[in-house]
Design an enzyme around this catalytic site. Structure first.
Site, short mmCIF file in Angstrom:
data_model
loop_
_atom_site.label_atom_id
_atom_site.label_comp_id
_atom_site.label_asym_id
_atom_site.label_seq_id
_atom_site.Cartn_x
_atom_site.Cartn_y
_atom_site.Cartn_z
N GLU A 249 8.02 13.69 -10.03
CA GLU A 249 6.82 13.57 -9.99
C GLU A 249 5.76 13.91 -8.43
OE1 GLU A 249 4.58 10.22 -12.10
OE2 GLU A 249 3.02 10.70 -10.30
N GLU A 254 -4.57 11.54 -5.78
CA GLU A 254 -5.23 10.77 -5.91
C GLU A 254 -6.01 9.70 -5.74
OE1 GLU A 254 -1.19 8.52 -9.02
OE2 GLU A 254 -0.72 8.57 -6.91
#
Length: 372
Positions: A249, A254
């Site tokens: 990932e 974020e």
């Protein structure tokens, strides 16, 4: 001689009594200024009005937080000022009983593009080309609907990954995504569906657009507030065969929303992988010097090649990982994109009374460049 000494002693005592009495008077005056209230209102085009009141205040002084500014006396109970530059400012109001005796109220205010009456699409824009690279895929979101490169993931992740593996509180549905004015818009709402109290959207390019290596630029405005968790990220195309985290990932961006600890002005770039059967991750973060990521557009990027992944904000590097070790082979295989706005979850926690809904993430474009 004795008479003179006694007289001096008496005068000294009188002086001390007068001084003590004066000190008590000063303290009393400071304490009499009560009910001090300051309100700040944005009027538009950079203009701000501060209104203030206090019991037993004789007059007020104010500064609007610009460099080198000192508090100035004002007539009445209000003052206006027009800002011309974006930034965070501290408005300081003094309620005076005398010139030297006063109490202070401070209000923080952020002047963003909208506050200054600037173009709502203002903010950083990345180059349309890079030397030695070619554009291999992009979505500018200029059509009236979502392109066929994207698929919606619906629901709450159950039964396999209820809460999408993160104890998230939202139910994802297609209707929370729209395209308008050249932007993809994902809206998080406070509404009940599927047993959840919130709704949002989650889009993926799995099976349609996957890449190994390249320069990736994503221009976006992010939502804000406690419990909001917007993300622009990638997962290995082989996730169905090997599962997570063995698929790897890459979190291009974020944000964990909230005003505490500068959350609304801090982004994170992270990788997750399987390290010989054990979960591993490595991340870094960066913070805006002024304002928050909800104010205007920023560009979130990675430069990904066989040796490293570099994270950039508005073209400036803030984090890097060496991916040459054999245990990091996940990052040498194709990955697809995910755009979503989660609500709640392990990392951000739940929304609270300060969280305002609806909240939006607007994406202006995504561009993938690879070496010629």
């Amino acid at each position: 001689m004795e008479v003179i000494k006694k007289s001096l002693f008496v005068l000294f005592c009188i002086f001390l009594l007068a001084s003590c009495s004066g000190s008590e008077e000063v303290d009393d005056k400071i304490e009499t200024i009560t009910n001090f209230v300051t309100e700040v209102e944005k009027l538009g085009d950079g203009e701000v009005r501060a209104t203030f009141s206090a019991t037993n205040a004789s007059f007020f002084k104010i500064s609007f937080g610009t460099p080198g500014e000192v508090p100035k006396r004002v007539d009445g109970n209000s003052a206006t000022f027009t800002y011309t530059e974006k930034g965070d400012y501290s408005i300081v109001v003094q309620a005076h009983s005398t010139e030297t005796i006063f109490v202070v109220n401070t209000k923080l205010i952020n002047m963003n593009a909208a506050s200054l009456g600037l173009d709502p699409n203002s903010g950083y824009t990345s180059p349309e080309s890079y030397e030695g690279y070619k554009l291999v895929w992009s979505d500018e979101f200029n059509s009236s609907s979502i392109s066929e490169d994207w698929t919606f993931e619906i629901g709450d992740g159950c039964p396999e990954l209820c809460g999408w593996g993160n104890q998230e509180l939202e139910y994802y549905k297609k209707e929370n995504t729209s395209v308008a004015e050249g932007n993809l818009i994902i809206t998080a709402k406070r509404e009940s569906m599927g047993g959840k109290q919130y709704t949002s959207s989650r889009l993926i390019t799995k099976g349609k657009q996957s890449f190994t290596y390249g320069r990736i630029d994503i221009r976006a405005i992010l939502p804000k507030g406690q419990g909001l968790w917007p993300a622009l990220w990638m997962l290995g195309e082989n996730i169905d065969e090997v599962s997570w985290p063995r698929c790897g990932e890459i979190d291009i961006m974020e944000l964990v929303g909230g005003s505490t600890e500068d959350r609304d002005k801090t982004i994170h770039g992270t990788v997750h992988w399987d390290n010989g059967g054990s979960y591993a991750n490595y991340g870094g973060s960066t913070k805006l010097s002024t304002g928050i990521f909800n104010d205007e557009f920023h560009v979130f990027s990675i430069e990904w090649d066989p040796e490293k992944i570099v994270w950039l904000l508005d073209g400036e590097e803030y984090h890097v990982i060496d991916i040459t070790p054999a245990g990091l082979d996940e990052f040498h295989k194709p990955m697809f994109f995910i755009f979503n706005v989660a609500v709640g979850g392990i990392w951000p926690g739940s929304p609270d009374g300060s969280t305002v809904f609806p909240q939006e993430m607007k994406v202006d474009y995504i561009r993938v460049f690879q070496e010629d």
